[in-house]
Design an enzyme around this catalytic site. Structure first.
Site, PDB file in Angstrom:
ATOM      1  N   HIS A  12       0.841  -1.181  -0.166  1.00 27.91           N
ATOM      2  CA  HIS A  12       0.071   0.000   0.189  1.00 27.91           C
ATOM      3  C   HIS A  12       0.931   1.474  -0.084  1.00 27.91           C
ATOM      4  CE1 HIS A  12       0.872  -0.125   4.246  1.00 27.91           C
ATOM      5  NE2 HIS A  12       0.690   1.190   4.200  1.00 27.91           N
ATOM      6  N   SER A 108       1.879  -7.279 -15.540  1.00 27.59           N
ATOM      7  CA  SER A 108       2.333  -6.300 -16.457  1.00 27.59           C
ATOM      8  C   SER A 108       2.192  -6.647 -17.832  1.00 27.59           C
ATOM      9  CB  SER A 108       3.774  -6.188 -15.932  1.00 27.59           C
ATOM     10  OG  SER A 108       4.636  -5.251 -16.996  1.00 27.59           O
ATOM     11  N   SER A 109       2.319  -5.603 -18.902  1.00 23.77           N
ATOM     12  CA  SER A 109       2.274  -5.712 -20.223  1.00 23.77           C
ATOM     13  C   SER A 109       3.434  -6.656 -20.697  1.00 23.77           C
ATOM     14  CB  SER A 109       2.129  -4.514 -20.820  1.00 23.77           C
ATOM     15  OG  SER A 109       3.106  -3.532 -20.497  1.00 23.77           O
ATOM     16  N   CYS A 110       4.585  -6.543 -19.945  1.00 23.90           N
ATOM     17  CA  CYS A 110       5.683  -7.267 -20.575  1.00 23.90           C
ATOM     18  C   CYS A 110       5.490  -8.885 -20.484  1.00 23.90           C
ATOM     19  CB  CYS A 110       7.057  -6.857 -19.629  1.00 23.90           C
ATOM     20  SG  CYS A 110       6.917  -7.441 -17.864  1.00 23.90           S
ATOM     21  N   TYR A 137      11.409 -11.258 -14.876  1.00 23.97           N
ATOM     22  CA  TYR A 137      10.211 -10.558 -14.028  1.00 23.97           C
ATOM     23  C   TYR A 137       8.952 -10.975 -14.862  1.00 23.97           C
ATOM     24  CZ  TYR A 137       7.367  -6.256 -13.123  1.00 23.97           C
ATOM     25  OH  TYR A 137       6.077  -5.371 -12.816  1.00 23.97           O
ATOM     26  N   LYS A 141       5.640 -13.205 -13.486  1.00 26.69           N
ATOM     27  CA  LYS A 141       4.149 -12.632 -13.597  1.00 26.69           C
ATOM     28  C   LYS A 141       3.345 -13.772 -14.436  1.00 26.69           C
ATOM     29  CE  LYS A 141       4.685  -8.650 -11.703  1.00 26.69           C
ATOM     30  NZ  LYS A 141       4.019  -8.334 -10.236  1.00 26.69           N
ATOM     31  N   LEU A 167       2.811   2.050 -15.892  1.00 27.64           N
ATOM     32  CA  LEU A 167       2.264   3.404 -14.961  1.00 27.64           C
ATOM     33  C   LEU A 167       3.170   4.552 -14.730  1.00 27.64           C
ATOM     34  CD1 LEU A 167       0.722   0.552 -12.872  1.00 27.64           C
ATOM     35  CD2 LEU A 167      -0.565   1.693 -14.736  1.00 27.64           C
ATOM     36  N   HIS A 180      11.463   3.827 -13.676  1.00 28.70           N
ATOM     37  CA  HIS A 180      10.915   3.708 -15.062  1.00 28.70           C
ATOM     38  C   HIS A 180      11.143   5.013 -15.832  1.00 28.70           C
ATOM     39  CE1 HIS A 180       8.533   0.352 -13.241  1.00 28.70           C
ATOM     40  NE2 HIS A 180       8.681  -0.305 -14.220  1.00 28.70           N
TER      41      HIS A 180
HETATM   42  N1  LIG Z   1       4.978   0.865 -11.942  1.00 26.18           N
HETATM   43  C1  LIG Z   1       4.748   0.077 -13.262  1.00 26.18           C
HETATM   44  O1  LIG Z   1       4.934   1.142 -14.396  1.00 26.18           O
HETATM   45  C2  LIG Z   1       4.072  -0.996 -13.476  1.00 26.18           C
HETATM   46  C3  LIG Z   1       3.634  -1.893 -12.384  1.00 26.18           C
HETATM   47  N2  LIG Z   1       2.826  -2.877 -12.455  1.00 26.18           N
HETATM   48  C4  LIG Z   1       2.679  -4.063 -11.255  1.00 26.18           C
HETATM   49  O2  LIG Z   1       1.889  -3.259 -10.321  1.00 26.18           O
HETATM   50  C5  LIG Z   1       2.445  -3.665  -8.854  1.00 26.18           C
HETATM   51  C6  LIG Z   1       2.563  -2.694  -8.127  1.00 26.18           C
HETATM   52  O3  LIG Z   1       3.923  -1.835  -8.753  1.00 26.18           O
HETATM   53  P1  LIG Z   1       4.353  -0.268  -8.149  1.00 26.18           P
HETATM   54  O4  LIG Z   1       3.311   0.298  -7.422  1.00 26.18           O
HETATM   55  O5  LIG Z   1       4.824   0.391  -9.522  1.00 26.18           O
HETATM   56  O6  LIG Z   1       5.831  -1.007  -7.503  1.00 26.18           O
HETATM   57  P2  LIG Z   1       6.308  -0.138  -6.274  1.00 26.18           P
HETATM   58  O7  LIG Z   1       7.712  -0.611  -6.136  1.00 26.18           O
HETATM   59  O8  LIG Z   1       6.079   1.350  -6.159  1.00 26.18           O
HETATM   60  O9  LIG Z   1       5.571  -0.638  -4.847  1.00 26.18           O
HETATM   61  C7  LIG Z   1       5.714  -2.147  -4.535  1.00 26.18           C
HETATM   62  C8  LIG Z   1       5.291  -2.284  -3.080  1.00 26.18           C
HETATM   63  O10 LIG Z   1       5.619  -3.607  -2.726  1.00 26.18           O
HETATM   64  C9  LIG Z   1       6.087  -3.547  -1.587  1.00 26.18           C
HETATM   65  N3  LIG Z   1       7.069  -4.604  -1.140  1.00 26.18           N
HETATM   66  C10 LIG Z   1       8.088  -5.169  -2.127  1.00 26.18           C
HETATM   67  N4  LIG Z   1       8.670  -6.467  -1.671  1.00 26.18           N
HETATM   68  C11 LIG Z   1       8.148  -6.556  -0.443  1.00 26.18           C
HETATM   69  C12 LIG Z   1       8.287  -7.531   0.463  1.00 26.18           C
HETATM   70  N5  LIG Z   1       9.191  -8.366   0.790  1.00 26.18           N
HETATM   71  N6  LIG Z   1       7.596  -7.237   1.595  1.00 26.18           N
HETATM   72  C13 LIG Z   1       6.677  -6.431   1.807  1.00 26.18           C
HETATM   73  N7  LIG Z   1       6.285  -5.441   0.978  1.00 26.18           N
HETATM   74  C14 LIG Z   1       7.143  -5.451  -0.213  1.00 26.18           C
HETATM   75  C15 LIG Z   1       7.327  -2.318  -1.444  1.00 26.18           C
HETATM   76  O11 LIG Z   1       7.641  -1.997  -0.239  1.00 26.18           O
HETATM   77  P3  LIG Z   1       8.846  -1.215  -0.002  1.00 26.18           P
HETATM   78  O12 LIG Z   1       9.339  -0.415  -1.174  1.00 26.18           O
HETATM   79  O13 LIG Z   1       9.062  -0.836   1.372  1.00 26.18           O
HETATM   80  O14 LIG Z   1       9.838  -2.690  -0.433  1.00 26.18           O
HETATM   81  C16 LIG Z   1       6.323  -1.290  -2.240  1.00 26.18           C
HETATM   82  O15 LIG Z   1       5.219  -0.725  -1.105  1.00 26.18           O
HETATM   83  C17 LIG Z   1       3.302  -4.718  -9.165  1.00 26.18           C
HETATM   84  O16 LIG Z   1       2.926  -6.109  -9.305  1.00 26.18           O
HETATM   85  C18 LIG Z   1       3.896  -4.470 -10.684  1.00 26.18           C
HETATM   86  O17 LIG Z   1       4.312  -5.392 -11.469  1.00 26.18           O
HETATM   87  C19 LIG Z   1       2.444  -3.393 -13.555  1.00 26.18           C
HETATM   88  C20 LIG Z   1       2.715  -2.718 -14.589  1.00 26.18           C
HETATM   89  C21 LIG Z   1       3.469  -1.384 -14.736  1.00 26.18           C
HETATM   90  C1  LIG Z   2       6.512  -1.385 -16.781  1.00 27.03           C
HETATM   91  C2  LIG Z   2       7.692  -2.119 -17.435  1.00 27.03           C
HETATM   92  O1  LIG Z   2       8.879  -1.458 -17.260  1.00 27.03           O
HETATM   93  C3  LIG Z   2      10.023  -1.998 -17.906  1.00 27.03           C
HETATM   94  O2  LIG Z   2       9.904  -2.142 -19.009  1.00 27.03           O
HETATM   95  P1  LIG Z   2      10.400  -1.002 -19.938  1.00 27.03           P
HETATM   96  O3  LIG Z   2       9.024  -0.201 -20.417  1.00 27.03           O
HETATM   97  O4  LIG Z   2      11.111  -1.075 -21.052  1.00 27.03           O
HETATM   98  O5  LIG Z   2      10.847   0.034 -18.871  1.00 27.03           O
HETATM   99  P2  LIG Z   2      11.269   1.630 -18.904  1.00 27.03           P
HETATM  100  O6  LIG Z   2      10.267   2.423 -18.378  1.00 27.03           O
HETATM  101  O7  LIG Z   2      12.492   1.670 -17.779  1.00 27.03           O
HETATM  102  O8  LIG Z   2      11.768   2.070 -20.229  1.00 27.03           O
HETATM  103  C4  LIG Z   2      11.030   2.440 -21.316  1.00 27.03           C
HETATM  104  C5  LIG Z   2      11.615   3.024 -22.495  1.00 27.03           C
HETATM  105  O9  LIG Z   2      12.359   4.238 -22.083  1.00 27.03           O
HETATM  106  C6  LIG Z   2      13.663   4.128 -22.340  1.00 27.03           C
HETATM  107  N1  LIG Z   2      14.167   5.426 -21.715  1.00 27.03           N
HETATM  108  C7  LIG Z   2      14.738   6.696 -21.965  1.00 27.03           C
HETATM  109  N2  LIG Z   2      15.252   7.229 -21.102  1.00 27.03           N
HETATM  110  C8  LIG Z   2      15.211   6.432 -19.869  1.00 27.03           C
HETATM  111  C9  LIG Z   2      15.543   6.570 -18.493  1.00 27.03           C
HETATM  112  O10 LIG Z   2      16.157   7.811 -18.071  1.00 27.03           O
HETATM  113  N3  LIG Z   2      15.089   5.772 -17.497  1.00 27.03           N
HETATM  114  C10 LIG Z   2      14.629   4.503 -17.896  1.00 27.03           C
HETATM  115  N4  LIG Z   2      14.063   3.610 -17.291  1.00 27.03           N
HETATM  116  N5  LIG Z   2      14.088   4.417 -19.209  1.00 27.03           N
HETATM  117  C11 LIG Z   2      14.472   5.262 -20.201  1.00 27.03           C
HETATM  118  C12 LIG Z   2      14.237   3.023 -22.010  1.00 27.03           C
HETATM  119  O11 LIG Z   2      15.338   2.683 -22.602  1.00 27.03           O
HETATM  120  C13 LIG Z   2      13.114   2.019 -22.822  1.00 27.03           C
HETATM  121  O12 LIG Z   2      13.351   2.247 -24.095  1.00 27.03           O
HETATM  122  C14 LIG Z   2      10.128  -3.455 -17.223  1.00 27.03           C
HETATM  123  O13 LIG Z   2      10.292  -3.222 -15.799  1.00 27.03           O
HETATM  124  C15 LIG Z   2       9.086  -4.185 -17.522  1.00 27.03           C
HETATM  125  O14 LIG Z   2       9.302  -5.656 -16.732  1.00 27.03           O
HETATM  126  C16 LIG Z   2       7.736  -3.560 -17.134  1.00 27.03           C
HETATM  127  O15 LIG Z   2       6.938  -4.214 -16.696  1.00 27.03           O
END
Ligand SMILES: NC(=O)C1=CN([C@@H]2O[C@H](COP(=O)(O)OP(=O)(O)OC[C@H]3O[C@@H](n4cnc5c(N)ncnc54)[C@H](OP(=O)(O)O)[C@@H]3O)[C@@H](O)[C@H]2O)C=CC1
Ligand SMILES: C[C@H]1O[C@H](OP(=O)(O)OP(=O)(O)OC[C@H]2O[C@@H](n3cnc4c(=O)[nH]c(N)nc43)[C@H](O)[C@@H]2O)[C@@H](O)[C@@H](O)C1=O
Length: 319
Positions: A12, A108-110, A137, A141, A167, A180
Site C-alpha cells: 500500500h 504487467s504488459s511485459c 520478471y 508474472k 504506470l 521507469h
Molecule cells: N510501475 C509500473 O509501471 C507497473 C507496475 N505494475 C505492477 O503493479 C504492482 C505494483 O507496482 P508499483 O506500485 O509500481 O511498485 P512499487 O515498487 O512502487 O511498490 C511495490 C510495493 O511492494 C512492497 N514490497 C516489495 N517487496 C516486499 C516485501 N518483501 N514485503 C513487503 N512489501 C514488499 C514495496 O515496499 P518497499 O518499497 O518498502 O519495499 C512497495 O510498497 C506490481 O505487481 C507491478 O508488477 C504493472 C505494470 C506497470
Molecule cells: C513497466 C515495465 O517497465 C519495464 O519495461 P520498459 O517499459 O522497457 O521500462 P522503462 O520504463 O524503464 O523504459 C522504457 C523505455 O524508455 C527508455 N528510456 C529513456 N530514458 C530513460 C530513462 O532515463 N530511464 C528509463 N528507465 N528508461 C528510459 C528505455 O530505454 C526504454 O526504451 C520493465 O520493468 C518491465 O518489466 C515492465 O513491466
C-alpha cells in the site's frame, strides 16, 4: 465489496498500492488492512500465514512486488524472478487457506511476447519469445497468472489477474538508476531546468513506443474489477482461458514524444540527447483494451494531464 469489507492492500505504500489506498479511502471503505514492508515481510511464508489467519481479509489487492525499470530488471534478474515468485505464491496460497472471496493479482504488459501483434490481446499470452531485458520478471508474472487460473479450477477460488500497461503518478520511484522512464525523465528535466543545463540524456534511440496510464486511473480500474457483479466477474474466470484482463489507455507515444511532452510541461527549452548504448527494450507494447472497454471502464486522465499532476505532486521535492 461492502464499505465494511475486510480489504487487504499488499504494497500500500507503492505507486499502485498507494493509489488503490486513496481510491478505497475516497469511497469510504472503513476496514482496510495495511502492513508496511518493515511490519510484514511478504517473503516470509510463516509471517504471511500468521497475518492472514489473524486478519482474515475478504478481498486482496496484490500490489506488492519487486518492481523497476529496464536497467534494474537487467542488472538484478535473480532478485526480480525470486522475490516476485515468493511474494505472489505466499499471498495466493494464504488467500486460499483463509477463504479470501476475491483476489486481484497485478501483472504487467511485459508478459506478452516481444513481437506480439499490436495492440496486444489477452489471447497472445505465451505465443512467442519474451523481451530479454525483463524475461525473469515477466516469467514470474506469467506463473502468477497460471497460479490464479489453476487455483480457480482446482479450489474454486475467484482470483483475477490484471495486466496494467506502464504506470506513473505521485509516489513513483524517481531514482535515476532503477526507475521507469517517465519518473526518470521528469527528474532529469527538473534538474536541467534547475541548473540551466543545455541538454538532457534520454536512454536508447527514442523510437520505442510506450503506453502510459496514470496511477489513479489504474486504481479506479482495479476497484471497478473487484466490484464487478457476479455474472460479469465470473465471465472473466472460465476454465478455458487464463483469468486475464488488460488495463491501459489503448494509446501510445514514442520515447522521444514522451521526453518532448515532459520538456513542455516543465518548460525545458534545451536539447534531447539519445544514448544508444542503453537498451531500447520492447519496440512496442500497446494493450488491446477491448475486454475492459466492453465491461464499461475507460481511463479519464490523458498523458499531459497526468504528467502535470505528477509534476505538481513532486516539484518541491525535485526542484
Ligand atoms: N510501475 C509500473 O509501471 C507497473 C507496475 N505494475 C505492477 O503493479 C504492482 C505494483 O507496482 P508499483 O506500485 O509500481 O511498485 P512499487 O515498487 O512502487 O511498490 C511495490 C510495493 O511492494 C512492497 N514490497 C516489495 N517487496 C516486499 C516485501 N518483501 N514485503 C513487503 N512489501 C514488499 C514495496 O515496499 P518497499 O518499497 O518498502 O519495499 C512497495 O510498497 C506490481 O505487481 C507491478 O508488477 C504493472 C505494470 C506497470
Ligand atoms: C513497466 C515495465 O517497465 C519495464 O519495461 P520498459 O517499459 O522497457 O521500462 P522503462 O520504463 O524503464 O523504459 C522504457 C523505455 O524508455 C527508455 N528510456 C529513456 N530514458 C530513460 C530513462 O532515463 N530511464 C528509463 N528507465 N528508461 C528510459 C528505455 O530505454 C526504454 O526504451 C520493465 O520493468 C518491465 O518489466 C515492465 O513491466
Amino acid at each position: 465489496m461492502n464499505k465494511d469489507s475486510r480489504i487487504y492492500i499488499a504494497g500500500h505504500r507503492g505507486l499502485v498500492g498507494s493509489a488503490i489506498h486513496r481510491a478505497l479511502t475516497a469511497q469510504r471503505h472503513t476496514n482496510l488492512i495495511l502492513r508496511t514492508h518493515a511490519e510484514l515481510d511478504l517473503l516470509n511464508t510463516n509471517a504471511v500465514n500468521a497475518f492472514f489467519a489473524k486478519e482474515k481479509p475478504e478481498f486482496v489487492f496484490l500490489a506488492a512486488a519487486k518492481v523497476g525499470g529496464i536497467l534494474a530488471n537487467n542488472i538484478y534478474p535473480a532478485d526480480f524472478i525470486r522475490d516476485n515468485l515468493i511474494i505472489q505464491t505466499n499471498l495466493i496460497e494464504a488467500s486460499r487457506i483463509n477463504s479470501v472471496e476475491r483476489l486481484l493479482f497485478l501483472g504487467s504488459s511485459c508478459i506478452y511476447p516481444k513481437f506480439a501483434p499490436q495492440p496486444m490481446p489477452e489471447s497472445c499470452l505465451l505465443t512467442g519469445p519474451l523481451e530479454p531485458t525483463n524475461r525473469p520478471y515477466a516469467l514470474a508474472k506469467i506463473v502468477g497468472i497460471e497460479m490464479c487460473w489453476s487455483y480457480n479450477r482446482q479450489y474454486k477460488t475467484k482470483y483475477l489477474a490484471a495486466m496494467p500497461t506502464n504506470l506513473y503518478g505521485p509516489g513513483d520511484n524517481f531514482d535515476l538508476a532503477n526507475s521507469h522512464v517517465l519518473p526518470a525523465l521528469i527528474r532529469k528535466t527538473a534538474e536541467a531546468v534547475k541548473t540551466g543545463a543545455a541538454e538532457i540524456t534520454v536512454w536508447g534511440t527514442g523510437t520505442p513506443r510506450r503506453e502510459l496510464l496514470y496511477s489513479d486511473d489504474l486504481a479506479e480500474a482495479c476497484l471497478f474489477l473487484m466490484n464487478l457483479d457476479e455474472t460479469c466477474y465470473s465471465s472473466l474466470l472460465t476454465d478455458e482461458a487464463p483469468p486475464l484482463i488488460n488495463i491501459g489507455t489503448g494509446e501510445d507515444v514514442t520515447i522521444r514524444e514522451l521526453a518532448e511532452t515532459v520538456a513542455q510541461v516543465l518548460d525545458f527549452k534545451g536539447q534531447l540527447v539519445f544514448d544508444a548504448t542503453k537498451p531500447d527494450g520492447t519496440p512496442r507494447k500497446l494493450m488491446d483494451v477491448t475486454r475492459l472497454h466492453n465491461l464499461g471502464w475507460h481511463h479519464t486522465t490523458n498523458l499531459e494531464q497526468g504528467i502535470r499532476r505528477t509534476w505538481e505532486a513532486v516539484r518541491t521535492q525535485l526542484s
